[in-house]
Design a protein around this motif. Structure first.
Motif, PDB file in Angstrom:
ATOM      1  N   PRO A 130      -6.417  -0.267  -8.934  1.00 36.09           N
ATOM      2  CA  PRO A 130      -6.640  -1.708  -8.741  1.00 36.09           C
ATOM      3  C   PRO A 130      -5.737  -2.296  -7.658  1.00 36.09           C
ATOM      4  N   ALA A 131      -4.478  -1.867  -7.625  1.00 36.61           N
ATOM      5  CA  ALA A 131      -3.571  -2.355  -6.581  1.00 36.61           C
ATOM      6  C   ALA A 131      -4.049  -1.916  -5.206  1.00 36.61           C
ATOM      7  N   LEU A 132      -4.568  -0.708  -5.105  1.00 36.70           N
ATOM      8  CA  LEU A 132      -5.084  -0.213  -3.832  1.00 36.70           C
ATOM      9  C   LEU A 132      -6.222  -1.100  -3.337  1.00 36.70           C
ATOM     10  N   VAL A 133      -7.145  -1.452  -4.217  1.00 36.52           N
ATOM     11  CA  VAL A 133      -8.291  -2.281  -3.844  1.00 36.52           C
ATOM     12  C   VAL A 133      -7.834  -3.652  -3.359  1.00 36.52           C
ATOM     13  N   ARG A 162       1.340   8.253   2.104  1.00 35.44           N
ATOM     14  CA  ARG A 162       2.059   6.979   2.035  1.00 35.44           C
ATOM     15  C   ARG A 162       2.734   6.628   3.363  1.00 35.44           C
ATOM     16  N   TRP A 163       3.073   7.652   4.135  1.00 38.43           N
ATOM     17  CA  TRP A 163       3.719   7.398   5.417  1.00 38.43           C
ATOM     18  C   TRP A 163       2.759   6.801   6.440  1.00 38.43           C
ATOM     19  N   ILE A 164       1.477   6.877   6.162  1.00 36.66           N
ATOM     20  CA  ILE A 164       0.510   6.173   7.016  1.00 36.66           C
ATOM     21  C   ILE A 164       0.775   4.675   6.952  1.00 36.66           C
ATOM     22  N   PHE A 165       0.987   4.187   5.753  1.00 29.55           N
ATOM     23  CA  PHE A 165       1.213   2.752   5.578  1.00 29.55           C
ATOM     24  C   PHE A 165       2.633   2.348   5.967  1.00 29.55           C
ATOM     25  N   TRP A 166       3.596   3.272   5.815  1.00 30.43           N
ATOM     26  CA  TRP A 166       4.938   2.961   6.318  1.00 30.43           C
ATOM     27  C   TRP A 166       4.926   2.862   7.840  1.00 30.43           C
ATOM     28  N   LEU A 185       0.822  -1.213   0.000  1.00 32.97           N
ATOM     29  CA  LEU A 185       0.000   0.000   0.000  1.00 32.97           C
ATOM     30  C   LEU A 185       0.855   1.262   0.000  1.00 32.97           C
ATOM     31  N   ALA A 186       1.992   1.188   0.662  1.00 34.00           N
ATOM     32  CA  ALA A 186       2.886   2.346   0.691  1.00 34.00           C
ATOM     33  C   ALA A 186       3.560   2.580  -0.662  1.00 34.00           C
TER      34      ALA A 186
END
Length: 507
Positions: free
Chosen positions: A134-137, A199-203, A127-128
């Protein structure tokens, strides 16, 4: 925290090997051994590790909300499409616990947790890094599959290490962790999205889940009672081994090496938990808990969808309003857990005399009355506060009024969650994780329906009447509570008699 050598009863060898039933699921223990060989400090550590893992089931969901708009902008898609990933997440989150719970109850807690950690860490890294919708889903669905099952597994661990008299406090710890995440998650997410990017949320989630995975693999013992009993046995398989016994000097009680008493190749069945809803006790309790959960989720959803527009809040302020209900939920979970144990001991004293000595045999004990004491009062307060919340939004009362109503409903619903989850474990001690799968499926369906109806019902009849309808729905659980208190013991006795007859008729 005391992780010292467990103290075993020196007179244990002189006791008889009398077996006593622990509940309707037929779990048993012997008088010659304690329920668990772990010390109080060790049990707290195990409980905290399991509860921290359960926290990701709510954290991964709520931390995503403030990032919806920036994700949509970065991926050049509409906000509606990004909101669709939330729906996909909830669908998988409703199904995955049934699979993971079945796995945890058959293969052991450690294998289930390790699989969930691998899925969650991998999904967070993806996710990051992903740059397409599509990849997000897909990755959000994998993330849901990995994290959502940890809630049921945590309750399975609670049933493994805590006797009936202590179960309320241990369950309260699980609820404490899962209730804290929805409050702090959106705040952290909002700050990261505004400063260093979404993106840092997922990191951050990657760092948290990876660190947790290392701690789990190294210092979390296998607790599944079918495999290790009360903790005094060990399975001769590396997957079930950890450094816990070395660090805590626990090795001396693990002198029985066994092979797992389970099928070699068990394929998790997501539908295996559904027949558990046919038990009258489980059905009444799951419906009661699910309606309360649906109301709680709808109230939480309104904080993000209704309150920012009414009170003209910016992103940071919109995240901060989740804090009061989160604090209330955390406090309620801990206090209610202690109260649940106290109510149980008081009823034991009333029925057995001044001394508390029920042990694990609840086959003739009205556990429903002991656990559900005070539940009706909590529901009455929830109904009143829900109506008050709707009126506050409708009249655009001061924001403090709205937050007070959220604080009260969060406290009462969290107390109800502690009660229902403890009782559900009492009624299903050998399949605590699986029954959570059935419960989670029902509550996710109800919550999804209630949240989906929030906007159209509000547009049709207004905010005040809308939450009045939800309050009426919540009030409908009161007859379920009364019926469960009045008939719970009778239903368990009837089922035990029926199972005994079926067993006698088998060749």
């Amino acid at each position: 925290m005391d992780l010292s050598r467990p103290v075993l009863d020196p007179a244990a060898d002189d006791r008889s090997e009398k077996v006593t039933s622990a509940g309707p699921e037929g779990s048993s223990t012997t008088e010659a051994e304690p329920f668990s060989v772990f010390t109080n400090g060790q049990k707290r550590w195990i409980n905290w590790v399991a509860s921290f893992g359960a926290m990701f089931s709510t954290l991964n969901s709520y931390i995503y909300f403030p990032a919806v708009v920036p994700i949509a902008s970065d991926l050049n898609v509409s906000v509606a499409l990004v909101n669709l990933t939330i729906t996909c997440y909830l669908v998988v989150a409703g199904i995955a616990p049934a699979i993971m719970g079945d796995l945890a109850d058959h293969e052991g807690r450690r294998p289930a947790y390790i699989i969930m950690c691998v899925l969650t860490v991998g999904a967070n890294v993806g996710l990051a890094l992903q740059r397409s919708y599509p990849a997000l889903v897909v990755l959000r669905m994998i993330q849901a599959a990995g994290s959502s099952g940890a809630f049921g597994a945590a309750h399975g661990v609670v049933s493994d290490i805590s006797p009936v008299a202590e179960r309320g406090s241990f369950t309260g710890t699980v609820i404490l962790f899962t209730n804290t995440a929805p409050s702090f998650g959106p705040i952290i997410s909002g700050v990261l999205a505004e400063t260093v990017g979404w993106r840092w949320i997922f990191w951050l989630l990657t760092i948290l889940t990876a660190t947790y995975s290392v701690v789990l693999v190294l210092f979390f013992p296998e607790t599944q009672r079918k495999l290790v009993g009360n903790g005094s046995r060990r399975v001769q398989c590396l997957l079930y081994r950890s450094l816990f016994s070395t660090v805590t000097s626990h090795r001396h009680v693990m002198d029985k090496t066994i092979e797992p008493s389970r099928p070699k190749h068990h394929i998790p069945n997501p539908f295996a938990c559904l027949p558990m809803l046919a038990y009258k006790n489980n059905f009444h309790l799951v419906v009661f808990a699910s309606i309360t959960y649906a109301l709680r989720m709808t109230l939480q959803a309104s904080l993000g969808s209704q309150c920012p527009g009414i009170y003209r809040l910016n992103s940071l302020q919109a995240g901060l309003i989740f804090l009061p209900p989160g604090v209330a939920g955390a406090v309620a979970a801990k206090l209610q857990g202690v109260l649940i144990d106290r109510n149980y001991k008081r009823m034991c004293a009333q029925l057995d005399g001044a001394e508390f000595h029920r042990g694990e045999d609840i086959s003739d004990f009205p556990i429903e009355k002991a656990r559900l004491k005070g539940a009706t009062v909590m529901i009455a307060i929830t109904v009143a506060a829900t109506v008050g919340y709707g009126v506050a939004l409708m009249t655009r009362a001061h924001i403090s009024v709205m937050l007070i109503m959220q604080f009260v409903t969060s406290y009462t619903t969290s107390s109800v969650f502690s009660i229902t989850n403890t009782l559900l474990t009492d009624l299903n001690p050998t399949r605590a994780a699986s029954v959570r799968g059935a419960s989670n499926l029902v509550r996710c369906l109800l919550a999804g329906g209630c949240i989906a109806a929030l906007e159209p019902v509000t547009e049709r009849i207004g905010l005040g009447w809308c939450f009045g309808v939800y309050a009426i729905l919540q009030a409908l659980v009161v007859p379920l509570i009364w019926r469960l208190e009045a008939k719970g013991l009778t239903w368990r006795e009837e089922r035990a008699a029926r199972l005994a007859r079926e067993g006698a008729n088998q060749p």
